[in-house]
Design a protein around this motif. Structure first.
Motif, PDB file in Angstrom:
ATOM      1  N   GLU A  72       0.791  -1.219   0.000  1.00 37.85           N
ATOM      2  CA  GLU A  72       0.000   0.000   0.000  1.00 37.85           C
ATOM      3  C   GLU A  72       0.832   1.281   0.000  1.00 37.85           C
ATOM      4  OE1 GLU A  72       0.196  -2.228   2.405  1.00 37.85           O
ATOM      5  OE2 GLU A  72       0.444  -1.270   4.373  1.00 37.85           O
ATOM      6  N   ARG A  73       2.123   1.167   0.132  1.00 38.75           N
ATOM      7  CA  ARG A  73       2.956   2.356   0.326  1.00 38.75           C
ATOM      8  C   ARG A  73       4.065   2.438  -0.723  1.00 38.75           C
ATOM      9  NH1 ARG A  73       3.512   5.464   4.994  1.00 38.75           N
ATOM     10  NH2 ARG A  73       2.161   3.959   6.032  1.00 38.75           N
ATOM     11  N   PHE A  74       4.221   3.621  -1.303  1.00 41.83           N
ATOM     12  CA  PHE A  74       5.243   3.834  -2.334  1.00 41.83           C
ATOM     13  C   PHE A  74       5.890   5.183  -2.046  1.00 41.83           C
ATOM     14  CE2 PHE A  74       7.536   2.897  -5.917  1.00 41.83           C
ATOM     15  CZ  PHE A  74       7.219   3.539  -7.098  1.00 41.83           C
ATOM     16  N   SER A  75       7.171   5.159  -1.765  1.00 41.59           N
ATOM     17  CA  SER A  75       7.877   6.370  -1.366  1.00 41.59           C
ATOM     18  C   SER A  75       8.790   6.857  -2.480  1.00 41.59           C
ATOM     19  CB  SER A  75       8.716   6.095  -0.111  1.00 41.59           C
ATOM     20  OG  SER A  75       7.892   5.622   0.934  1.00 41.59           O
ATOM     21  N   LEU A  76       8.832   8.147  -2.637  1.00 40.70           N
ATOM     22  CA  LEU A  76       9.747   8.798  -3.591  1.00 40.70           C
ATOM     23  C   LEU A  76      10.805   9.533  -2.784  1.00 40.70           C
ATOM     24  CD1 LEU A  76      10.323   9.586  -6.602  1.00 40.70           C
ATOM     25  CD2 LEU A  76       9.016  11.673  -6.136  1.00 40.70           C
ATOM     26  N   ILE A  77      12.054   9.332  -3.153  1.00 41.10           N
ATOM     27  CA  ILE A  77      13.160   9.931  -2.426  1.00 41.10           C
ATOM     28  C   ILE A  77      13.979  10.794  -3.372  1.00 41.10           C
ATOM     29  CG2 ILE A  77      15.206   9.440  -1.025  1.00 41.10           C
ATOM     30  CD1 ILE A  77      13.658   6.510  -0.850  1.00 41.10           C
ATOM     31  N   LEU A  78      14.195  12.031  -2.955  1.00 39.98           N
ATOM     32  CA  LEU A  78      15.121  12.911  -3.650  1.00 39.98           C
ATOM     33  C   LEU A  78      16.408  12.881  -2.845  1.00 39.98           C
ATOM     34  CD1 LEU A  78      12.160  13.877  -4.352  1.00 39.98           C
ATOM     35  CD2 LEU A  78      13.206  16.095  -4.866  1.00 39.98           C
ATOM     36  N   GLU A  79      17.426  12.242  -3.395  1.00 42.27           N
ATOM     37  CA  GLU A  79      18.646  11.996  -2.629  1.00 42.27           C
ATOM     38  C   GLU A  79      19.336  13.300  -2.213  1.00 42.27           C
ATOM     39  OE1 GLU A  79      19.566   9.140  -1.523  1.00 42.27           O
ATOM     40  OE2 GLU A  79      18.217   7.835  -2.624  1.00 42.27           O
ATOM     41  N   SER A  80      19.355  14.258  -3.108  1.00 39.91           N
ATOM     42  CA  SER A  80      19.975  15.552  -2.823  1.00 39.91           C
ATOM     43  C   SER A  80      19.200  16.585  -3.638  1.00 39.91           C
ATOM     44  CB  SER A  80      21.449  15.535  -3.208  1.00 39.91           C
ATOM     45  OG  SER A  80      22.032  16.811  -3.007  1.00 39.91           O
ATOM     46  N   ALA A  81      18.248  17.212  -2.981  1.00 33.23           N
ATOM     47  CA  ALA A  81      17.306  18.067  -3.706  1.00 33.23           C
ATOM     48  C   ALA A  81      18.023  19.210  -4.433  1.00 33.23           C
ATOM     49  CB  ALA A  81      16.271  18.630  -2.743  1.00 33.23           C
ATOM     50  N   SER A  82      17.530  19.486  -5.625  1.00 33.67           N
ATOM     51  CA  SER A  82      18.058  20.614  -6.394  1.00 33.67           C
ATOM     52  C   SER A  82      16.897  21.501  -6.830  1.00 33.67           C
ATOM     53  CB  SER A  82      18.825  20.120  -7.619  1.00 33.67           C
ATOM     54  OG  SER A  82      17.965  19.433  -8.492  1.00 33.67           O
ATOM     55  N   THR A  83      17.218  22.731  -7.182  1.00 32.45           N
ATOM     56  CA  THR A  83      16.162  23.687  -7.520  1.00 32.45           C
ATOM     57  C   THR A  83      15.341  23.232  -8.725  1.00 32.45           C
ATOM     58  OG1 THR A  83      17.756  24.980  -8.801  1.00 32.45           O
ATOM     59  CG2 THR A  83      17.374  25.672  -6.523  1.00 32.45           C
ATOM     60  N   ASN A  84      15.948  22.471  -9.639  1.00 35.83           N
ATOM     61  CA  ASN A  84      15.183  22.022 -10.803  1.00 35.83           C
ATOM     62  C   ASN A  84      14.227  20.872 -10.477  1.00 35.83           C
ATOM     63  OD1 ASN A  84      16.859  19.823 -10.680  1.00 35.83           O
ATOM     64  ND2 ASN A  84      18.003  20.294 -12.544  1.00 35.83           N
ATOM     65  N   GLN A  85      14.195  20.475  -9.213  1.00 37.38           N
ATOM     66  CA  GLN A  85      13.211  19.491  -8.779  1.00 37.38           C
ATOM     67  C   GLN A  85      11.999  20.148  -8.115  1.00 37.38           C
ATOM     68  OE1 GLN A  85      16.081  16.974  -6.581  1.00 37.38           O
ATOM     69  NE2 GLN A  85      15.556  15.321  -8.007  1.00 37.38           N
ATOM     70  N   THR A  86      11.980  21.461  -8.118  1.00 33.08           N
ATOM     71  CA  THR A  86      10.788  22.178  -7.697  1.00 33.08           C
ATOM     72  C   THR A  86       9.656  21.841  -8.663  1.00 33.08           C
ATOM     73  OG1 THR A  86      11.962  24.004  -6.651  1.00 33.08           O
ATOM     74  CG2 THR A  86       9.748  24.470  -7.470  1.00 33.08           C
ATOM     75  N   SER A  87       8.585  21.291  -8.125  1.00 27.00           N
ATOM     76  CA  SER A  87       7.515  20.798  -9.000  1.00 27.00           C
ATOM     77  C   SER A  87       6.350  20.309  -8.159  1.00 27.00           C
ATOM     78  CB  SER A  87       8.042  19.631  -9.853  1.00 27.00           C
ATOM     79  OG  SER A  87       7.082  19.203 -10.816  1.00 27.00           O
ATOM     80  N   MET A  88       5.273  19.914  -8.859  1.00 21.71           N
ATOM     81  CA  MET A  88       4.161  19.205  -8.233  1.00 21.71           C
ATOM     82  C   MET A  88       4.403  17.716  -8.446  1.00 21.71           C
ATOM     83  SD  MET A  88       1.216  19.120  -6.676  1.00 21.71           S
ATOM     84  CE  MET A  88       0.136  20.541  -6.891  1.00 21.71           C
ATOM     85  N   TYR A  89       4.366  16.952  -7.356  1.00 24.16           N
ATOM     86  CA  TYR A  89       4.580  15.507  -7.445  1.00 24.16           C
ATOM     87  C   TYR A  89       3.256  14.788  -7.189  1.00 24.16           C
ATOM     88  CZ  TYR A  89       9.503  16.457  -7.697  1.00 24.16           C
ATOM     89  OH  TYR A  89      10.726  16.907  -8.128  1.00 24.16           O
ATOM     90  N   LEU A  90       2.917  13.907  -8.113  1.00 27.79           N
ATOM     91  CA  LEU A  90       1.656  13.177  -8.043  1.00 27.79           C
ATOM     92  C   LEU A  90       1.922  11.693  -7.898  1.00 27.79           C
ATOM     93  CD1 LEU A  90      -0.365  14.872 -10.929  1.00 27.79           C
ATOM     94  CD2 LEU A  90      -0.396  15.434  -8.512  1.00 27.79           C
ATOM     95  N   CYS A  91       1.203  11.086  -6.989  1.00 33.03           N
ATOM     96  CA  CYS A  91       1.233   9.643  -6.820  1.00 33.03           C
ATOM     97  C   CYS A  91      -0.062   9.076  -7.379  1.00 33.03           C
ATOM     98  CB  CYS A  91       1.366   9.291  -5.346  1.00 33.03           C
ATOM     99  SG  CYS A  91       1.316   7.530  -4.995  1.00 33.03           S
ATOM    100  N   ALA A  92       0.011   7.878  -7.944  1.00 30.11           N
ATOM    101  CA  ALA A  92      -1.190   7.231  -8.476  1.00 30.11           C
ATOM    102  C   ALA A  92      -1.080   5.733  -8.265  1.00 30.11           C
ATOM    103  CB  ALA A  92      -1.369   7.546  -9.960  1.00 30.11           C
ATOM    104  N   SER A  93      -2.221   5.081  -8.289  1.00 32.46           N
ATOM    105  CA  SER A  93      -2.230   3.627  -8.228  1.00 32.46           C
ATOM    106  C   SER A  93      -3.274   3.088  -9.192  1.00 32.46           C
ATOM    107  CB  SER A  93      -2.516   3.136  -6.810  1.00 32.46           C
ATOM    108  OG  SER A  93      -3.875   3.357  -6.465  1.00 32.46           O
ATOM    109  N   SER A  94      -3.085   1.847  -9.600  1.00 26.13           N
ATOM    110  CA  SER A  94      -4.073   1.201 -10.474  1.00 26.13           C
ATOM    111  C   SER A  94      -3.976  -0.307 -10.316  1.00 26.13           C
ATOM    112  CB  SER A  94      -3.867   1.601 -11.933  1.00 26.13           C
ATOM    113  OG  SER A  94      -2.741   0.941 -12.487  1.00 26.13           O
ATOM    114  N   SER A  95      -5.043  -0.958 -10.693  1.00 24.84           N
ATOM    115  CA  SER A  95      -5.036  -2.420 -10.744  1.00 24.84           C
ATOM    116  C   SER A  95      -4.740  -2.847 -12.174  1.00 24.84           C
ATOM    117  CB  SER A  95      -6.379  -2.974 -10.270  1.00 24.84           C
ATOM    118  OG  SER A  95      -7.430  -2.456 -11.061  1.00 24.84           O
ATOM    119  N   THR A  96      -4.626  -4.135 -12.369  1.00 24.07           N
ATOM    120  CA  THR A  96      -4.260  -4.682 -13.673  1.00 24.07           C
ATOM    121  C   THR A  96      -5.473  -5.337 -14.321  1.00 24.07           C
ATOM    122  OG1 THR A  96      -2.042  -5.086 -12.858  1.00 24.07           O
ATOM    123  CG2 THR A  96      -2.678  -6.246 -14.859  1.00 24.07           C
ATOM    124  N   SER A  97      -5.633  -5.080 -15.619  1.00 26.58           N
ATOM    125  CA  SER A  97      -6.723  -5.706 -16.377  1.00 26.58           C
ATOM    126  C   SER A  97      -6.139  -6.709 -17.365  1.00 26.58           C
ATOM    127  CB  SER A  97      -7.517  -4.641 -17.119  1.00 26.58           C
ATOM    128  OG  SER A  97      -6.795  -4.186 -18.252  1.00 26.58           O
TER     129      SER A  97
END
Lengths: 115, 114
Positions: A72-97
């Motif tokens: 149920e959990r998915f983590s995103l890690i920015l190892e060393s944040a930089s200014t060009n990583q300024t953004s909106m981050y979206l998480c999503a999930s889906s099942s398989t068909s």
């Protein structure tokens, strides 16, 4: 009601900091995704995971890593944040068909500013 | 390169006008097609989807889309827009050929003038 939640709506970090973005879904979906959304560029896939402990690079994985220790959990890690990583981050999930993936359910997003 | 194209980047309409937003994709084989909408300050939500069957699909809020396989298109339509339709619209594609990924267009920003 299905839910994808993200740990923060807004985050401000300094250059060089390690940043963790957390995403949790309660739909028992196999597949989870991290995107960044920037004006004029749409959604760009960073990483996705189709099973626990499995991960695949998307289109723009540089500077990022992910972790999926539980379904149920998915983590995103920015190892060393930089200014060009300024953004909106979206998480999503889906099942398989049978023909691919069912629709994605999105979280509210985390707006990250790196100073 | 395989891609999803949304040719209209920004559309401005008056209320009651008809809407058509284009979406073309370049993936072969069986595809699953989606339109998502993002209202200002809200998260992305599904408008409609096509997996198989009738190529004309109806979604929420009066939206519909037509899958034309020969044109690799999945255009979104609404006969009469309202001010509340002001939002960003994204087309997305998934298929067994693309693995466990969705491919999104760059989005179309729709502004409806009262």
């Amino acid at each position: 009601d299905v839910k994808v939640t993200q740990s923060s709506r807004y985050l401000v970090k300094r250059t060089g900091e390690k940043v963790f973005l957390e995403c949790v879904q309660d739909m028992d979906h196999e597949n989870m995704f991290w995107y960044r959304q920037d004006p004029g560029l749409g959604l760009r896939l960073i990483y996705f995971s189709y099973d626990v402990k499995m991960k695949e690079k998307g289109d723009i994985p540089e500077g990022y890593s992910v972790s999926r220790e539980k379904k149920e959990r998915f983590s995103l890690i920015l190892e060393s944040a930089s200014t060009n990583q300024t953004s909106m981050y979206l998480c999503a999930s889906s099942s398989t068909s049978g023909t691919g993936l069912n629709e994605q359910f999105f979280g509210p997003g985390t707006r990250l500013t790196v100073l | 390169a395989q891609s999803v194209s949304q040719h209209n980047h920004h559309v401005i309409l008056s209320e009651a006008a008809s809407l058509e937003l284009g979406c073309n994709y370049s993936y072969g084989g069986t595809v699953n097609l989606f339109w998502y909408v993002q209202y200002p300050g809200q998260h992305l939500q599904l408008l409609l989807k096509y997996f198989s069957g009738d190529p004309l699909v109806k979604g929420i809020k009066g939206f519909e889309a037509e899958f034309i396989k020969s044109k690799f298109s999945f255009n979104l339509r609404k006969p009469s827009v309202q001010w509340s339709d002001t939002a960003e619209y994204f087309c997305a594609v998934n298929s067994l050929n693309t693995g466990n990924q969705f491919y999104f267009g760059t989005g179309t920003s729709l502004t409806v003038i009262p």
